[in-house]
Scaffold this motif. Structure first.
Motif, short mmCIF file in Angstrom:
data_model
loop_
_atom_site.label_atom_id
_atom_site.label_comp_id
_atom_site.label_asym_id
_atom_site.label_seq_id
_atom_site.Cartn_x
_atom_site.Cartn_y
_atom_site.Cartn_z
N HIS A 78 1.02 -44.11 79.55
CA HIS A 78 1.57 -44.96 78.50
C HIS A 78 2.07 -46.25 79.15
CE1 HIS A 78 1.66 -41.15 76.26
NE2 HIS A 78 2.27 -40.64 77.31
N HIS A 79 1.73 -47.39 78.56
CA HIS A 79 2.22 -48.65 79.14
C HIS A 79 2.52 -49.65 78.04
CE1 HIS A 79 -2.00 -49.80 78.52
NE2 HIS A 79 -1.60 -51.06 78.62
N ASN A 80 3.43 -50.56 78.34
CA ASN A 80 3.85 -51.55 77.37
C ASN A 80 2.84 -52.69 77.27
OD1 ASN A 80 6.22 -50.25 76.73
ND2 ASN A 80 7.45 -51.37 78.23
N SER A 86 -1.42 -45.92 74.73
CA SER A 86 -1.63 -44.72 75.53
C SER A 86 -3.09 -44.52 75.86
CB SER A 86 -1.09 -43.49 74.79
OG SER A 86 0.27 -43.62 74.50
N LYS A 94 6.22 -33.37 73.29
CA LYS A 94 5.50 -34.44 73.99
C LYS A 94 4.10 -33.98 74.40
CE LYS A 94 9.60 -36.78 75.87
NZ LYS A 94 10.33 -37.14 77.10
N SER A 111 -1.69 -38.25 80.90
CA SER A 111 -1.43 -39.28 79.89
C SER A 111 -0.76 -40.48 80.54
CB SER A 111 -0.55 -38.72 78.77
OG SER A 111 -1.20 -37.66 78.10
N ALA A 158 4.00 -49.81 72.87
CA ALA A 158 3.35 -49.08 73.96
C ALA A 158 1.99 -48.58 73.49
CB ALA A 158 4.21 -47.92 74.43
N SER A 209 -9.48 -43.80 75.75
CA SER A 209 -8.73 -45.05 75.78
C SER A 209 -9.44 -46.09 74.94
CB SER A 209 -8.60 -45.53 77.23
OG SER A 209 -8.09 -46.85 77.27
N GLN A 262 -3.32 -36.53 70.28
CA GLN A 262 -3.93 -37.84 70.45
C GLN A 262 -5.26 -37.73 71.21
OE1 GLN A 262 -2.41 -39.18 68.16
NE2 GLN A 262 -1.61 -41.06 69.08
N HIS A 305 -5.52 -41.24 77.69
CA HIS A 305 -5.47 -39.83 78.10
C HIS A 305 -6.72 -39.51 78.90
CE1 HIS A 305 -2.21 -39.39 75.20
NE2 HIS A 305 -2.99 -39.95 74.30
N ASP A 362 0.52 -35.48 72.93
CA ASP A 362 -0.56 -35.98 73.78
C ASP A 362 -1.86 -35.22 73.53
OD1 ASP A 362 0.89 -37.97 74.92
OD2 ASP A 362 1.37 -36.90 76.76
N ARG A 406 5.93 -40.79 65.94
CA ARG A 406 5.49 -39.62 66.70
C ARG A 406 5.59 -38.35 65.83
NH1 ARG A 406 8.36 -42.36 70.86
NH2 ARG A 406 10.15 -40.95 70.80
#
Length: 409
Positions: free
Chosen positions: A199-201, A225, A119, A197, A223, A241, A126, A227, A123, A68
């Motif tokens: 975010h998922h695993n 992401s 953060k 935003s 993870a 995405s 990105q 947006h 975002d 990051r």
């Protein structure tokens, strides 16, 4: 540390003392003592050895933080930080930040001292980079002048619906909603931009690593992401995405849960660039603009046999690009006999108020590629407006027939 590319970058670019303090304070890692007589290479070699001795499971969370920070250290990341800095620092913070010249250290400072803003800036970075990529972008028309519903009930409903769509447990999905300002392309005035935003695993991955001199399998969870941005002034709902098939569904979830107004599914028109007029000498209309001068400093074309030619000059060159090309190639050379596939414009901005005079560049490649999406918000709005003013951009309404690599407007 082949499994920790970004951590290696931080180690190589941060001052050793700064890196050592960061590892100790943030991750409670004991780094080798740094001796003043050691060269930086020796200091970094000792810390690299200590980090390499960690198990992959211990190094992974450090690598994720390093990634990051590294993302905020490149050109796009630093542009976003510049756009945020006036709003997030007090006078003492601004002075401390202004004294930092190392872009990696600047990003680390923001991470440590303004974590919430870091953060949001990440975002934003990105989202702005994704917006360049047709493989990540879809845009939809939504009603104008709405506000994102950010109350607890709306956020919970959206969180649950997004988790269901992504096929994840709710606690494996993180949702962020915030509002930022960006300059309007036409007026230059700040307009609201809401950003959501998600975010998922991903499912666990198995990677190989060496531990105690043996090759072993290590489980890693990464993870990803997405947006979604909504601009009330234009009614644009943009989904950024890598999941091509799921973008419209995400747009509808945001519209239903947070805008509380459905979208029709109408796509935002795509943008193409038409800069063939630069093949001939031309004057640029600067009326009403904070621009001192504009010069075409690079032009290139490719032949059918895949050979290409690129002519470059300095912005301070007494000649224009066309005179320079004739001098370099032949007295009869004319760019108008070729189809341009590359152009670079140098735009000199005037000094206004506390802002210094500076130069920004616009690079156009092929029909659909332009570098302005990585620029600061104000510069991007200015470049968008100038390209339209100089008739170097054209709109395409029929997105189904647009080229695959068309870039969103």
């Amino acid at each position: 540390m082949n499994d920790a590319e970004n951590l290696s970058k931080l180690l190589g670019h941060l001052p050793p003392a700064v890196f050592s303090e960061f590892m100790a304070d943030e991750f409670d890692l004991a780094m080798p003592e740094l001796h003043g007589k050691q060269a930086k290479r020796e200091q970094r070699a000792g810390m690299n050895e200590a980090l390499s001795a960690l198990a992959v499971s211990e190094r992974q969370p450090i690598e994720e933080v390093a990634e990051r920070i590294v993302l905020m250290s490149d050109g796009a990341g630093q542009d976003v930080i510049e756009g945020f800095r006036d709003d997030i620092f007090d006078n003492a913070g601004r002075e401390a930040f202004a004294a930092i010249r190392n872009q990696y250290e600047r990003a680390l400072w923001l991470y440590l001292h303004e974590p919430a803003v870091f953060k949001e800036a990440l975002d934003a970075r990105q989202a702005d980079v994704f917006r360049q990529s047709p493989s990540c972008y879809s845009g939809f028309m939504a009603p104008k002048s709405l506000c994102i519903k950010d109350d607890e009930a709306s956020r919970v409903a959206f969180h649950q619906t997004a988790a269901e769509q992504l096929g994840c447990a709710t606690d494996a999905v993180a949702v962020q909603v915030f509002k930022r300002l960006r300059p309007d392309t036409q007026t230059g005035e700040d307009v609201a931009l809401y950003q959501v935003s998600i975010h998922h695993n991903r499912p666990p991955e198995i990677i190989d690593c060496v531990h105690d001199s043996e090759l072993v399998a290590q489980e890693v969870i990464r993870a990803v992401s997405s947006h979604i941005t909504y601009e009330p002034a234009q009614g644009h709902l943009e989904v950024l995405s890598k999941d091509n098939d799921g973008r419209e569904t995400l747009a509808r979830i945001v519209a239903d849960a947070l805008l509380q107004s459905p979208i029709s599914g109408e796509k935002i028109p795509l943008k193409q660039y038409d800069y063939q007029s630069l093949a001939a000498p031309r004057n640029f209309d600067l009326a009403g603009e904070n621009v001192a001068f504009v010069k075409v400093v690079e032009l290139g074309y490719a032949a059918l046999n895949h050979r290409s030619l690129l002519v470059k000059i300095w912005s301070t060159d007494a000649d224009d690009i066309h005179a320079a090309a004739r001098d370099l190639i032949s007295p009869t050379f004319d760019f108008r006999h070729h189809h341009l596939h590359y152009a670079k414009l140098s735009i000199r901005l005037k000094k206004v108020g506390n802002e210094r005079a500076r130069t920004i560049t616009i690079i156009l490649r092929e029909d659909n590629k332009c570098n302005i999406k990585t620029k600061r918000e104000k510069d991007r709005a200015l470049c968008d407006r100038l390209l339209a003013k100089w008739h170097l951009v054209k709109e395409i309404g029929d997105v189904t027939n647009a080229p695959v690599d068309a870039v969103a407007a």
